[in-house]
Design an enzyme around this catalytic site. Structure first.
Site, mmCIF file in Angstrom:
data_model
loop_
_atom_site.group_PDB
_atom_site.id
_atom_site.type_symbol
_atom_site.label_atom_id
_atom_site.label_comp_id
_atom_site.label_asym_id
_atom_site.label_seq_id
_atom_site.Cartn_x
_atom_site.Cartn_y
_atom_site.Cartn_z
ATOM 1 N N GLU A 130 0.814 -1.224 0.000
ATOM 2 C CA GLU A 130 0.000 0.000 0.000
ATOM 3 C C GLU A 130 0.838 1.260 0.000
ATOM 4 O O GLU A 130 0.879 1.988 1.005
ATOM 5 C CB GLU A 130 -0.870 0.013 1.267
ATOM 6 N N PRO A 131 1.524 1.562 -1.086
ATOM 7 C CA PRO A 131 2.287 2.810 -1.094
ATOM 8 C C PRO A 131 1.371 4.018 -1.290
ATOM 9 O O PRO A 131 0.440 3.967 -2.099
ATOM 10 C CB PRO A 131 3.195 2.638 -2.326
ATOM 11 N N CYS B 91 -1.519 33.051 10.395
ATOM 12 C CA CYS B 91 -1.257 33.779 11.626
ATOM 13 C C CYS B 91 -0.772 32.853 12.721
ATOM 14 O O CYS B 91 -1.482 32.580 13.702
ATOM 15 C CB CYS B 91 -2.507 34.538 12.056
ATOM 16 N N GLU B 92 0.405 32.320 12.515
ATOM 17 C CA GLU B 92 1.041 31.416 13.467
ATOM 18 C C GLU B 92 2.538 31.563 13.277
ATOM 19 O O GLU B 92 3.019 31.452 12.142
ATOM 20 C CB GLU B 92 0.713 29.953 13.120
HETATM 21 N N1 LLP Z 1 -1.401 1.681 4.723
HETATM 22 C C1 LLP Z 1 -1.828 2.057 5.929
HETATM 23 C C2 LLP Z 1 -2.644 1.156 6.710
HETATM 24 C C3 LLP Z 1 -1.500 3.337 6.412
HETATM 25 O O1 LLP Z 1 -1.920 3.701 7.614
HETATM 26 C C4 LLP Z 1 -0.728 4.204 5.621
HETATM 27 C C5 LLP Z 1 -0.387 5.545 6.085
HETATM 28 C C6 LLP Z 1 -0.322 3.763 4.359
HETATM 29 C C7 LLP Z 1 -0.660 2.493 3.941
HETATM 30 C C8 LLP Z 1 0.468 4.630 3.420
HETATM 31 O O2 LLP Z 1 1.685 5.015 3.931
HETATM 32 P P1 LLP Z 1 2.727 5.704 2.944
HETATM 33 O O3 LLP Z 1 3.088 4.697 1.900
HETATM 34 O O4 LLP Z 1 2.062 6.880 2.348
HETATM 35 O O5 LLP Z 1 3.870 6.100 3.762
HETATM 36 N N2 LLP Z 1 0.456 12.375 7.316
HETATM 37 C C9 LLP Z 1 1.731 11.686 7.485
HETATM 38 C C10 LLP Z 1 1.681 10.265 7.042
HETATM 39 C C11 LLP Z 1 0.586 9.472 7.687
HETATM 40 C C12 LLP Z 1 0.527 8.080 7.137
HETATM 41 C C13 LLP Z 1 -0.682 7.384 7.640
HETATM 42 N N3 LLP Z 1 -0.832 6.048 7.162
HETATM 43 C C14 LLP Z 1 2.819 12.475 6.763
HETATM 44 O O6 LLP Z 1 2.517 13.517 6.194
HETATM 45 O O7 LLP Z 1 3.977 12.082 6.787
#
Ligand code: LLP
Length: 447
Positions: free
Chosen positions: A295-296, A366-367
């Site tokens: 799941e990228p 405004c932070e």
């Molecule tokens: N699968 C599951 C169950 C997840 O919880 C996530 C991310 C992904 C896949 C995808 O992860 P990725 O491949 O995008 O790293 N807002 C944070 C990242 C939160 C990720 C939450 N879950 C940031 O901006 O770094």
């Protein structure tokens, strides 16, 4: 012409004869003048190329694999359609993300529904849509889904999300697979084994696999190997208790380059550690190799996306700091404020000018904490100059807010010298769409 930070930008990013940044064959200065700023620019060939490389790198090593795009990184109807065209499935975490998928008729069987607190309404919606899999996160959801399925006289295919207790060495806010986490059934506490038993005994649930996700972004390979090892050991034990391990997901979390001093492993390196660990451990444990799901999110949407901002006020505090304020900030990219995330930036109209001074790129909110890039060497900047921040496609527009009642940015898709709007800039009217006064809606009193 290529440039120093090109590795952080979409493929083909270059400098033209005017010294301007070129994205997808389009001059960034022209994009800004046509669509305004702040503007998010997604490079379509790069997006498609990354999707293809994930599919290929995993399928070459493990044919029974499927790439699901984690839509939380950034989703829109255009992006959902693109990832479907590239043969990816989708991971959604809310009814809203599912609605975006539904808007482009994303095949329901290709959608996996995650989340640690799905509401009854969201589960009902997912079942109405005929969703492929629900990734059940906790005992409450196990009961709720079994009850809803029972009422509807259906049997829903599910995976269980387990928490393997592995620290992926990323920011504490984005670490999810450790014992002290709100996500998933802990292996360590015995909850995961208990969840398998209950799911196997639940008449409206068909447990077909196990999911885990360690956190994000993960720059090291070893946590994946340890995580897979831990989860498969549990799964092999639970096969004796009725678990069918038809599907197995180690989640996402693949890193991207935000700054040149910290570049991630290649997709192939992640694929190698995941598939070789999976094959070796299944052989050791005497279990058949399941379908592998990955799941990228960030690694798909991150590098193709570039944020463009216009310089406004400049405040020089001699001997202290020079603040260059941009027309966006924490409302369109909360990551620096939330995670101390670091980014690079370039002056998109002065690509051939050398660095001349150290400045701090601040936002317009405004932070005091609304700083996008602290202490960066850039050419001398003036109001009206264009700043481009690479690696902005994931979790920036997706986490955007209307703080200070600023409209959220427009998004364009570029490629081969063409640009098309995939999300228009919000208007002030949009900001009040949901607001109600006693005498009607704002701007529509009496109507
Ligand atoms: N699968 C599951 C169950 C997840 O919880 C996530 C991310 C992904 C896949 C995808 O992860 P990725 O491949 O995008 O790293 N807002 C944070 C990242 C939160 C990720 C939450 N879950 C940031 O901006 O770094």
């Amino acid at each position: 012409m290529s440039f120093e930070n090109a590795v952080l930008f979409p493929d083909g990013a270059a400098i033209n004869d005017d010294g301007h940044l070129v994205l997808g064959g389009c001059d960034a200065i022209e994009l800004a003048s046509e669509f305004g700023t702040p503007l998010y620019v997604f490079d379509e060939p790069t997006l498609r190329g990354i999707c293809r490389s994930f599919v290929r790198e995993f399928a070459d090593r493990y044919p029974n694999s499927r790439v699901l795009y984690a839509s939380k990184a950034f989703i829109s109807p255009a992006l959902a359609r693109l990832v479907h065209e590239e043969g990816l499935g989708l991971d959604v975490v809310s009814g809203g993300e599912l609605a975006v998928a539904a808007a482009v008729d994303f095949p329901p069987e290709d959608i996996y529904f995650h989340g640690n607190n799905k509401s009854a309404g969201e589960l009902e919606y997912a079942l109405d849509y005929g969703i492929g899999r629900i990734v059940v996160d906790n005992f409450h959801e196990l009961r709720l889904l079994n009850d809803i399925g029972g009422r509807r006289r259906l049997v829903q295919k599910i995976l269980l999300r387990v928490s393997p207790g592995v620290d992926p060495h990323t920011h504490v806010h984005t670490t999810t697979g450790t014992l002290d986490s709100k996500f998933g059934f802990s292996i360590e506490s015995g909850d995961a084994a208990e969840a398998v038993r209950r799911a196997v005994g639940a008449p409206s649930l068909d447990l077909i696999g196990i999911h885990s996700h360690l956190g994000s972004p993960i720059f090291e390979l070893e946590p994946f190997a340890i995580g897979i090892d831990t989860v498969l050991t549990l799964a092999a034990d639970m096969v004796k208790e009725g678990l069918k391990l038809e599907e197995f997901s180690p989640g996402g979390g693949f890193a991207i380059g935000y700054t040149r001093d910290r570049l991630p492993p290649e997709v192939g390196a992640y694929a190698e550690v995941i598939t070789s660990t999976l094959k070796a451990r299944c052989a050791d444990l005497g279990i058949a190799g399941p379908k592998l799901l990955i799941e990228p999110g960030r690694a798909v949407a991150g590098r193709p996306g570039v944020a463009l901002y216009t310089v406004g006020a400049i405040k020089d505090i001699p001997g202290v700091r020079k603040y260059v304020s941009l027309d966006g900030g924490m409302g369109d990219n909360i990551r620096p404020a939330l995670y101390d995330a670091r980014y690079e930036a370039v002056a998109a109209g002065k690509m051939t000018d050398g660095p001349a001074e150290t400045v701090t790129l601040a936002g317009k909110y405004c932070e005091s904490g609304d700083v996008l890039v602290r202490d960066i060497r850039l050419p001398v900047l003036e109001p009206g100059d264009l700043i481009a921040i690479p690696a902005s496609g994931a979790y920036a527009p997706a986490m955007a807010s209307n703080y200070n009642s600023n409209p959220r940015p427009a998004i364009v898709m570029v490629g081969n010298g063409n640009a098309r709007l995939i999300r228009r800039r919000e208007t002030y009217e949009d900001l009040m769409l949901c607001d109600i006064l006693e005498d009607g809606r704002p701007g529509q009193q009496g109507s």
